[in-house]
Write a protein that holds these residues in place. Structure first.
Motif, short mmCIF file in Angstrom:
data_model
loop_
_atom_site.label_atom_id
_atom_site.label_comp_id
_atom_site.label_asym_id
_atom_site.label_seq_id
_atom_site.Cartn_x
_atom_site.Cartn_y
_atom_site.Cartn_z
N GLN A 139 0.85 -1.19 0.00
CA GLN A 139 0.00 0.00 0.00
C GLN A 139 0.88 1.24 0.00
O GLN A 139 1.94 1.26 0.62
CB GLN A 139 -0.88 -0.04 1.25
N ASN A 140 0.46 2.28 -0.72
CA ASN A 140 1.22 3.53 -0.65
C ASN A 140 0.60 4.45 0.39
O ASN A 140 -0.41 4.12 1.03
CB ASN A 140 1.31 4.20 -2.03
N SER A 141 1.20 5.62 0.59
CA SER A 141 0.75 6.51 1.65
C SER A 141 -0.58 7.19 1.32
O SER A 141 -1.15 7.86 2.17
CB SER A 141 1.82 7.58 1.93
N ARG A 142 -1.07 6.96 0.11
CA ARG A 142 -2.38 7.48 -0.30
C ARG A 142 -3.47 6.44 -0.07
O ARG A 142 -4.61 6.63 -0.45
CB ARG A 142 -2.30 7.88 -1.78
N PHE A 143 -3.11 5.29 0.51
CA PHE A 143 -4.02 4.17 0.79
C PHE A 143 -4.40 3.37 -0.45
O PHE A 143 -5.32 2.56 -0.40
CB PHE A 143 -5.30 4.63 1.52
N ASP A 144 -3.71 3.57 -1.58
CA ASP A 144 -3.94 2.72 -2.74
C ASP A 144 -3.41 1.32 -2.44
O ASP A 144 -2.30 1.17 -1.91
CB ASP A 144 -3.21 3.26 -3.98
N ILE A 145 -4.18 0.30 -2.79
CA ILE A 145 -3.75 -1.08 -2.62
C ILE A 145 -3.05 -1.50 -3.92
O ILE A 145 -3.69 -1.69 -4.95
CB ILE A 145 -4.94 -2.01 -2.33
N LEU A 146 -1.74 -1.63 -3.87
CA LEU A 146 -0.94 -1.90 -5.06
C LEU A 146 -0.87 -3.39 -5.38
O LEU A 146 -0.77 -3.77 -6.55
CB LEU A 146 0.47 -1.34 -4.88
N ALA A 147 -0.91 -4.22 -4.37
CA ALA A 147 -0.88 -5.67 -4.53
C ALA A 147 -1.34 -6.28 -3.21
O ALA A 147 -1.26 -5.63 -2.16
CB ALA A 147 0.51 -6.16 -4.90
N TYR A 148 -1.78 -7.53 -3.24
CA TYR A 148 -2.27 -8.18 -2.01
C TYR A 148 -2.24 -9.69 -2.18
O TYR A 148 -2.22 -10.21 -3.31
CB TYR A 148 -3.69 -7.71 -1.69
N ASN A 149 -2.22 -10.40 -1.05
CA ASN A 149 -2.29 -11.85 -1.13
C ASN A 149 -3.75 -12.31 -1.07
O ASN A 149 -4.67 -11.51 -0.90
CB ASN A 149 -1.41 -12.53 -0.07
N ARG A 150 -3.95 -13.62 -1.20
CA ARG A 150 -5.31 -14.13 -1.33
C ARG A 150 -6.14 -13.94 -0.07
O ARG A 150 -7.34 -13.68 -0.15
CB ARG A 150 -5.25 -15.61 -1.73
N THR A 151 -5.53 -14.05 1.10
CA THR A 151 -6.28 -13.87 2.34
C THR A 151 -6.75 -12.42 2.48
O THR A 151 -7.89 -12.16 2.86
CB THR A 151 -5.43 -14.26 3.56
N TYR A 152 -5.86 -11.47 2.16
CA TYR A 152 -6.25 -10.06 2.22
C TYR A 152 -7.36 -9.78 1.21
O TYR A 152 -8.24 -8.96 1.46
CB TYR A 152 -5.05 -9.16 1.95
N GLY A 153 -7.30 -10.46 0.08
CA GLY A 153 -8.29 -10.23 -0.96
C GLY A 153 -9.70 -10.58 -0.56
O GLY A 153 -10.66 -10.16 -1.22
N ARG A 154 -9.87 -11.34 0.53
CA ARG A 154 -11.21 -11.70 1.03
C ARG A 154 -11.45 -11.21 2.46
O ARG A 154 -12.48 -11.55 3.04
CB ARG A 154 -11.38 -13.22 0.98
N LEU A 155 -10.53 -10.44 3.00
CA LEU A 155 -10.66 -10.02 4.40
C LEU A 155 -11.86 -9.11 4.62
O LEU A 155 -12.66 -9.33 5.54
CB LEU A 155 -9.37 -9.30 4.83
N LEU A 156 -12.01 -8.07 3.82
CA LEU A 156 -13.07 -7.08 4.03
C LEU A 156 -14.11 -7.08 2.92
O LEU A 156 -15.23 -6.60 3.13
CB LEU A 156 -12.45 -5.69 4.14
N ASP A 158 -14.61 -8.86 -1.51
CA ASP A 158 -13.97 -9.57 -2.61
C ASP A 158 -13.24 -8.54 -3.46
O ASP A 158 -13.84 -7.91 -4.34
CB ASP A 158 -15.01 -10.32 -3.43
N LEU A 159 -11.94 -8.35 -3.19
CA LEU A 159 -11.19 -7.31 -3.89
C LEU A 159 -11.08 -7.57 -5.38
O LEU A 159 -10.95 -6.63 -6.18
CB LEU A 159 -9.79 -7.17 -3.29
N GLU A 160 -11.12 -8.83 -5.78
CA GLU A 160 -11.03 -9.14 -7.20
C GLU A 160 -12.23 -8.56 -7.97
O GLU A 160 -12.12 -8.29 -9.17
CB GLU A 160 -10.96 -10.65 -7.41
N ALA A 161 -13.35 -8.38 -7.29
CA ALA A 161 -14.54 -7.83 -7.93
C ALA A 161 -14.53 -6.30 -7.96
O ALA A 161 -15.42 -5.69 -8.55
CB ALA A 161 -15.80 -8.33 -7.21
N VAL A 162 -13.55 -5.70 -7.32
CA VAL A 162 -13.44 -4.23 -7.28
C VAL A 162 -12.55 -3.76 -8.42
O VAL A 162 -11.45 -4.28 -8.59
CB VAL A 162 -12.85 -3.78 -5.92
N PRO A 163 -12.98 -2.79 -9.22
CA PRO A 163 -12.12 -2.27 -10.29
C PRO A 163 -10.80 -1.77 -9.72
O PRO A 163 -10.76 -1.20 -8.62
CB PRO A 163 -12.94 -1.10 -10.87
N PRO A 164 -9.68 -1.98 -10.43
CA PRO A 164 -8.37 -1.57 -9.91
C PRO A 164 -8.32 -0.11 -9.48
O PRO A 164 -7.67 0.22 -8.48
CB PRO A 164 -7.44 -1.84 -11.10
N GLU A 165 -9.00 0.78 -10.21
CA GLU A 165 -8.95 2.20 -9.86
C GLU A 165 -9.69 2.51 -8.56
O GLU A 165 -9.52 3.59 -7.98
CB GLU A 165 -9.53 3.05 -10.99
#
Length: 293
Positions: A139-156, A158-165
């Motif tokens: 994550q950068n200091s602007r809170f952008d999620i640049l990359a994540y592992n599979r557990t984080y991807g389902r923590l809060l 389904d990040l895969e369903a969220v557009p990258p932007e």
């Protein structure tokens, strides 16, 4: 058109081009100076006096001539190909908005307008994977999620369903129903995030990407506008957080930040279990995620 009018138009065009080249030169210098050698896999050395990278290091990373790149930073009137601009964007780890700004200043059309040079190296991706079942992201200091592992991807959510932007923790906290439902104290979390964003933004006040995120959040959320108006400031820190994960229940985790460069730059953010029950639930979540692959 009269000769005088033609000369006037030519002079105006030349003046505009000169301003554009000056802006491009200043932009390149600012991006170069914010990157540490460690972020791009270069040794720091003992006698480094230049903030960030040297010009020759950018030229090396982009596979362009040192003299040619120096001319760019000196606002010389030279032709810039889209291939070279793409290489420079990647060397300087530009995000999507910064890349767009680079091509606009160069008067060129970006052949890959959706590209984002996050600086996520294969080594960092491997680290994220190896940290499982613990949720982790870059994550950068602007809170952008640049990359994540599979557990984080389902923590809060389904990040895969969220557009990258839209993969920004603050934006998701304000606008994403599942993400917000997973937060035990959403109002306090948003207050803290706004205060951290204000502190980090002090070094980036004139940058388009930061101003765009701020405006986007203010336009979307009266709650954020009210919190932002308080002018609170906080620096990043580690603390225990509580989440309601939809599949495995309540999780108590300790958030730890490991900076990959300067403290205001990208960080590896890891959630480790604060108790045995959470450890077991994270392992269960990881198992559920793997079963879906």
């Amino acid at each position: 058109m009269t000769t005088m009018a033609q000369e006037s138009a030519t002079a105006a065009t030349a003046a505009t081009d000169g301003i554009r080249r000056d802006e491009l030169a200043a932009f390149l210098r600012s991006r170069r100076e914010r990157i540490t050698p460690e972020q791009v896999g270069l040794p720091r050395g003992r006698r480094r006096r230049t903030p960030g990278l040297r010009r020759e290091e950018v030229a090396q990373l982009a596979a362009v001539g040192v003299t040619w790149y120096t001319w760019l930073e000196q606002a010389r009137d030279i032709h810039v190909s889209t291939q070279v601009l793409d290489a420079i964007a990647r060397a300087l780890l530009l995000d999507r908005s910064e890349r767009q700004h680079l091509f606009a200043l160069s008067g060129a059309v970006d052949p890959n307008p959706g590209s984002q040079c996050t600086g996520v190296t294969p080594a960092l991706r491997l680290m994220l994977e190896q940290l499982e079942p613990f949720p982790a992201c870059l994550q950068n200091s602007r809170f952008d999620i640049l990359a994540y592992n599979r557990t984080y991807g389902r923590l809060l959510c389904d990040l895969e369903a969220v557009p990258p932007e839209d993969r920004n923790c603050l934006w998701l906290s304000l606008t994403h129903a599942d993400w917000r439902a997973s937060m035990v104290e959403p109002e306090e979390t948003i207050r803290v995030m706004a205060a951290k964003l204000r502190a980090a933004m002090a070094e980036h006040l004139a940058e388009p990407t930061w101003k765009a995120l701020l405006k986007r959040c203010q336009d979307a959320s009266p709650e954020f506008r009210e919190v932002w108006a308080r002018h609170e400031v906080l620096r990043p820190g580690d603390k225990v957080k509580v989440f309601r994960q939809a599949q495995v229940g309540t999780l108590r985790v300790t958030g730890t930040n490991l900076w990959t460069g300067p403290r205001s730059g990208p960080k590896l953010h890891v959630y480790t279990p604060a108790d045995d029950e959470t450890h077991e639930r994270l392992e269960r979540l990881h198992t559920l995620v793997l079963a879906e692959v």
